[in-house]
Design a protein around this motif. Sequence first.
Motif, short mmCIF file in Angstrom:
data_model
loop_
_atom_site.label_atom_id
_atom_site.label_comp_id
_atom_site.label_asym_id
_atom_site.label_seq_id
_atom_site.Cartn_x
_atom_site.Cartn_y
_atom_site.Cartn_z
N ALA A 61 38.36 -3.86 -21.34
CA ALA A 61 37.54 -4.33 -22.45
C ALA A 61 37.94 -5.73 -22.89
N GLY A 62 39.23 -6.05 -22.84
CA GLY A 62 39.68 -7.37 -23.27
C GLY A 62 39.10 -8.49 -22.41
N GLY A 63 39.19 -8.32 -21.10
CA GLY A 63 38.65 -9.32 -20.19
C GLY A 63 37.13 -9.41 -20.27
N ALA A 64 36.47 -8.25 -20.42
CA ALA A 64 35.01 -8.25 -20.53
C ALA A 64 34.56 -8.93 -21.82
N LEU A 65 35.31 -8.72 -22.89
CA LEU A 65 34.99 -9.38 -24.16
C LEU A 65 35.10 -10.90 -24.02
N LEU A 66 36.15 -11.35 -23.36
CA LEU A 66 36.33 -12.79 -23.14
C LEU A 66 35.21 -13.35 -22.26
N SER A 67 34.85 -12.63 -21.21
CA SER A 67 33.78 -13.10 -20.32
C SER A 67 32.44 -13.17 -21.04
N SER A 68 32.13 -12.14 -21.83
CA SER A 68 30.87 -12.15 -22.57
C SER A 68 30.83 -13.29 -23.58
N THR A 69 31.95 -13.51 -24.25
CA THR A 69 32.01 -14.58 -25.25
C THR A 69 31.82 -15.94 -24.59
N LEU A 70 32.54 -16.18 -23.51
CA LEU A 70 32.42 -17.46 -22.82
C LEU A 70 31.02 -17.66 -22.26
N ASP A 203 23.09 -9.91 -21.86
CA ASP A 203 22.41 -9.76 -20.57
C ASP A 203 23.11 -8.74 -19.67
N TYR A 204 22.29 -7.98 -18.98
CA TYR A 204 22.81 -7.03 -17.99
C TYR A 204 22.21 -7.29 -16.61
N ILE A 205 20.88 -7.46 -16.56
CA ILE A 205 20.18 -7.52 -15.27
C ILE A 205 20.62 -8.73 -14.45
N VAL A 206 20.55 -9.91 -15.05
CA VAL A 206 20.92 -11.13 -14.31
C VAL A 206 22.38 -11.09 -13.90
N THR A 207 23.24 -10.64 -14.79
CA THR A 207 24.68 -10.62 -14.50
C THR A 207 25.01 -9.68 -13.35
N THR A 217 31.11 -8.31 -17.72
CA THR A 217 30.87 -8.52 -19.15
C THR A 217 30.80 -7.18 -19.86
N LEU A 218 30.72 -7.23 -21.18
CA LEU A 218 30.69 -5.99 -21.96
C LEU A 218 29.48 -5.12 -21.64
N PRO A 219 28.27 -5.68 -21.52
CA PRO A 219 27.14 -4.80 -21.15
C PRO A 219 27.36 -4.05 -19.84
N LEU A 220 27.97 -4.71 -18.85
CA LEU A 220 28.26 -4.03 -17.59
C LEU A 220 29.27 -2.93 -17.79
N SER A 224 28.68 1.08 -17.26
CA SER A 224 29.53 1.83 -16.34
C SER A 224 30.17 3.03 -17.03
N ALA A 225 30.64 2.82 -18.26
CA ALA A 225 31.28 3.93 -18.98
C ALA A 225 30.26 4.99 -19.39
#
Length: 265
Positions: A61-70, A203-207, A217-220, A224-225
Amino acid sequence: MTAPRAALVASRTGRTLLAGWLVLPVIPLLLWAFADRWTFPALLPQEWGTRGLDEALSAGAGGALLSSTLLGLVVAALATPLGAMAGRALASRQVPGATAVLAVLLAPLALPPFAVALGLDVLLLRLRVPPVVGVVVLLVVAALPYTTITMRAAYAAHDRGFEDEARVLGATRWRTVRSVQLPLLAPALAGAAFLAFLVGWSDYIVTVLVGGGRLTTLPLLVASAASATGNDAQVAVLSLTSILPPVALLVVVGSLGRRGREQDR
């Protein structure tokens, strides 16, 4: 009851109902996020804890949060000035074929995102565009309609007289933009940036199609969860992590808007 008081009561009631509409769906997520055990028919969790948080962190979650934010910040940083330039040009009515240009800018809203991403993914692969760059480019294009329409309305209502007075008083063009135009348009720019940030953040589809697994990212992570079973607490924590930052950003944008209206008065 006087008319001004009635209007004030109606405004407060509307804000309260809106706040309740936004908060109520979050309450079950908050309960699930701290529920170590919650089985039917209990109305509240039988055991409280941080198992969901621990599972979310271990899932990345930490890495996904950073990726989504960036990703959201990069999309906002690119789409906001592009939308401002397009909105200014369209509001000035000096663009040949303004209706056709506007239709092209709004095209991403009319096209199915899945079909667009799937079709352009093949083109980006043939052009050897890096997946992350491809994701950013497509999301900036998807955010342009929102930023353009927002800034077009702002420039249409913008009084150019303030800028003309500054130029008459000796201000350079850049200083006029920096000291006069940008402060007056700050609420609109903040709103446009917020909308562009949401496009990249949610975004989910494009990513998933264009990113090719290079960008988590967080949506992915939420998708998944949620596809698994028995990890409701983890899904709740990830969902709250996806919701709270945009809500906090919305509060900041709203405060900027109120401050701008107070300055206009």
